[in-house]
Design a protein around this motif. Structure first.
Motif, PDB file in Angstrom:
ATOM      1  N   THR A 143     -15.348  -9.099  -2.447  1.00  0.00           N
ATOM      2  CA  THR A 143     -15.339  -7.655  -2.201  1.00  0.00           C
ATOM      3  C   THR A 143     -14.942  -7.276  -0.778  1.00  0.00           C
ATOM      4  O   THR A 143     -14.665  -6.113  -0.518  1.00  0.00           O
ATOM      5  N   GLN A 144     -14.923  -8.238   0.128  1.00  0.00           N
ATOM      6  CA  GLN A 144     -14.542  -7.940   1.514  1.00  0.00           C
ATOM      7  C   GLN A 144     -13.035  -8.073   1.753  1.00  0.00           C
ATOM      8  O   GLN A 144     -12.575  -7.971   2.881  1.00  0.00           O
ATOM      9  N   THR A 145     -12.270  -8.290   0.693  1.00  0.00           N
ATOM     10  CA  THR A 145     -10.823  -8.502   0.801  1.00  0.00           C
ATOM     11  C   THR A 145     -10.142  -7.317   1.476  1.00  0.00           C
ATOM     12  O   THR A 145     -10.392  -6.162   1.136  1.00  0.00           O
ATOM     13  N   LYS A 146      -9.267  -7.643   2.425  1.00  0.00           N
ATOM     14  CA  LYS A 146      -8.453  -6.625   3.105  1.00  0.00           C
ATOM     15  C   LYS A 146      -6.989  -6.917   2.833  1.00  0.00           C
ATOM     16  O   LYS A 146      -6.525  -8.043   3.001  1.00  0.00           O
ATOM     17  N   ILE A 147      -6.262  -5.867   2.451  1.00  0.00           N
ATOM     18  CA  ILE A 147      -4.846  -5.994   2.120  1.00  0.00           C
ATOM     19  C   ILE A 147      -4.050  -5.040   2.992  1.00  0.00           C
ATOM     20  O   ILE A 147      -4.364  -3.854   3.073  1.00  0.00           O
ATOM     21  N   LEU A 148      -3.016  -5.573   3.632  1.00  0.00           N
ATOM     22  CA  LEU A 148      -2.117  -4.749   4.439  1.00  0.00           C
ATOM     23  C   LEU A 148      -0.849  -4.500   3.641  1.00  0.00           C
ATOM     24  O   LEU A 148      -0.197  -5.439   3.190  1.00  0.00           O
ATOM     25  N   ILE A 149      -0.514  -3.238   3.472  1.00  0.00           N
ATOM     26  CA  ILE A 149       0.729  -2.849   2.816  1.00  0.00           C
ATOM     27  C   ILE A 149       1.707  -2.426   3.903  1.00  0.00           C
ATOM     28  O   ILE A 149       1.440  -1.494   4.666  1.00  0.00           O
ATOM     29  N   VAL A 150       2.833  -3.124   3.995  1.00  0.00           N
ATOM     30  CA  VAL A 150       3.901  -2.802   4.941  1.00  0.00           C
ATOM     31  C   VAL A 150       5.028  -2.214   4.108  1.00  0.00           C
ATOM     32  O   VAL A 150       5.576  -2.887   3.228  1.00  0.00           O
ATOM     33  N   CYS A 151       5.354  -0.946   4.357  1.00  0.00           N
ATOM     34  CA  CYS A 151       6.363  -0.292   3.527  1.00  0.00           C
ATOM     35  C   CYS A 151       7.024   0.852   4.297  1.00  0.00           C
ATOM     36  O   CYS A 151       6.482   1.334   5.283  1.00  0.00           O
ATOM     37  N   PRO A 152       8.183   1.297   3.813  1.00  0.00           N
ATOM     38  CA  PRO A 152       8.802   2.473   4.420  1.00  0.00           C
ATOM     39  C   PRO A 152       7.932   3.708   4.160  1.00  0.00           C
ATOM     40  O   PRO A 152       7.232   3.767   3.142  1.00  0.00           O
ATOM     41  N   PRO A 153       7.983   4.701   5.043  1.00  0.00           N
ATOM     42  CA  PRO A 153       7.165   5.904   4.867  1.00  0.00           C
ATOM     43  C   PRO A 153       7.396   6.601   3.521  1.00  0.00           C
ATOM     44  O   PRO A 153       6.456   7.147   2.942  1.00  0.00           O
ATOM     45  N   ALA A 154       8.613   6.546   3.002  1.00  0.00           N
ATOM     46  CA  ALA A 154       8.947   7.265   1.768  1.00  0.00           C
ATOM     47  C   ALA A 154       8.203   6.745   0.542  1.00  0.00           C
ATOM     48  O   ALA A 154       8.053   7.474  -0.440  1.00  0.00           O
ATOM     49  N   ILE A 155       7.720   5.505   0.575  1.00  0.00           N
ATOM     50  CA  ILE A 155       7.037   4.981  -0.612  1.00  0.00           C
ATOM     51  C   ILE A 155       5.546   4.708  -0.379  1.00  0.00           C
ATOM     52  O   ILE A 155       4.858   4.247  -1.286  1.00  0.00           O
ATOM     53  N   GLU A 156       5.053   5.042   0.785  1.00  0.00           N
ATOM     54  CA  GLU A 156       3.625   4.836   1.056  1.00  0.00           C
ATOM     55  C   GLU A 156       2.764   5.641   0.083  1.00  0.00           C
ATOM     56  O   GLU A 156       1.744   5.143  -0.411  1.00  0.00           O
ATOM     57  N   GLY A 157       3.173   6.860  -0.231  1.00  0.00           N
ATOM     58  CA  GLY A 157       2.410   7.699  -1.161  1.00  0.00           C
ATOM     59  C   GLY A 157       2.261   7.061  -2.539  1.00  0.00           C
ATOM     60  O   GLY A 157       1.188   7.131  -3.151  1.00  0.00           O
ATOM     61  N   SER A 158       3.305   6.415  -3.005  1.00  0.00           N
ATOM     62  CA  SER A 158       3.244   5.728  -4.309  1.00  0.00           C
ATOM     63  C   SER A 158       2.243   4.574  -4.268  1.00  0.00           C
ATOM     64  O   SER A 158       1.498   4.353  -5.229  1.00  0.00           O
ATOM     65  N   TRP A 159       2.232   3.843  -3.166  1.00  0.00           N
ATOM     66  CA  TRP A 159       1.262   2.763  -3.017  1.00  0.00           C
ATOM     67  C   TRP A 159      -0.164   3.314  -3.027  1.00  0.00           C
ATOM     68  O   TRP A 159      -1.055   2.755  -3.672  1.00  0.00           O
ATOM     69  N   ARG A 160      -0.369   4.401  -2.319  1.00  0.00           N
ATOM     70  CA  ARG A 160      -1.712   5.002  -2.263  1.00  0.00           C
ATOM     71  C   ARG A 160      -2.164   5.461  -3.649  1.00  0.00           C
ATOM     72  O   ARG A 160      -3.305   5.226  -4.042  1.00  0.00           O
ATOM     73  N   GLU A 161      -1.269   6.126  -4.374  1.00  0.00           N
ATOM     74  CA  GLU A 161      -1.594   6.585  -5.741  1.00  0.00           C
ATOM     75  C   GLU A 161      -1.955   5.414  -6.639  1.00  0.00           C
ATOM     76  O   GLU A 161      -2.935   5.481  -7.394  1.00  0.00           O
TER      77      GLU A 161
END
Length: 169
Positions: free
Chosen positions: A12-30
């Motif tokens: 449960t302590q897992t941390k994930i870094l998402i590296v992406c262009p700003p235009a697709i960050e919203g899709s990752w968040r959703e």
């Protein structure tokens, strides 16, 4: 689904870094919200990798590079050139072991490279992407030689790519 499974296996302590262009960050968040794993994710845009490398300089503080269990690089083909500052910054984030081993005791950071636009024109491009998280002469990849440079040497010398950019002849 892959990341959710990893979280279940890693803890449960897992941390994930998402590296992406700003235009697709919203899709990752959703998507993270839909899969109910958004509390594990941190986001950084491709041009803001310094926020992870030197978090004290920024108002929005991200954990340091060794705190992440997984680094997901969306649009990874943008990191095929090893002579850029962006490449070096991402490599510095991906290569270190994670500070906290997972439930199974593994302290190797996991790296997931995603590209829907395979612009790779030669073996060097894929080779450079592997070097983001592997040492050229001391690989830990299963099923490969320890020396990745030696593995790529005959392919690069042949200098021949099929009509399918991801398939070497």
């Amino acid at each position: 689904m892959v990341l959710k499974k990893f979280i279940c296996e890693n803890g449960t302590q897992t941390k994930i870094l998402i590296v992406c262009p700003p235009a697709i960050e919203g899709s990752w968040r959703e998507t993270a919200v839909k899969f109910q794993i958004d509390n594990h994710f941190h986001y950084v845009t491709i041009g803001s990798l310094q926020q992870v490398l030197d978090p004290e300089k920024y108002e929005y503080k991200l954990p340091g590079a060794d705190q992440y269990d997984v680094v997901v690089v969306d649009e990874s083909h943008k990191f095929r050139n090893d002579s850029t500052g962006m490449y070096t910054a991402l490599q510095t984030i991906c290569k270190p072991r994670r500070a906290r081993p997972g439930l199974g005791g593994d302290d190797r950071k996991k790296v997931l490279l995603i590209s829907a636009t395979p612009l790779n024109n030669g073996p060097e491009d894929i080779e450079n992407q592997l070097y983001l998280f592997q040492d050229a002469r001391s690989s830990t990849l299963d099923g490969t030689r320890r020396n990745l440079q030696e593995s790529f040497k005959p392919v690069k010398e042949k200098g021949c790519i099929s009509k399918h950019p991801m398939r070497w002849q």
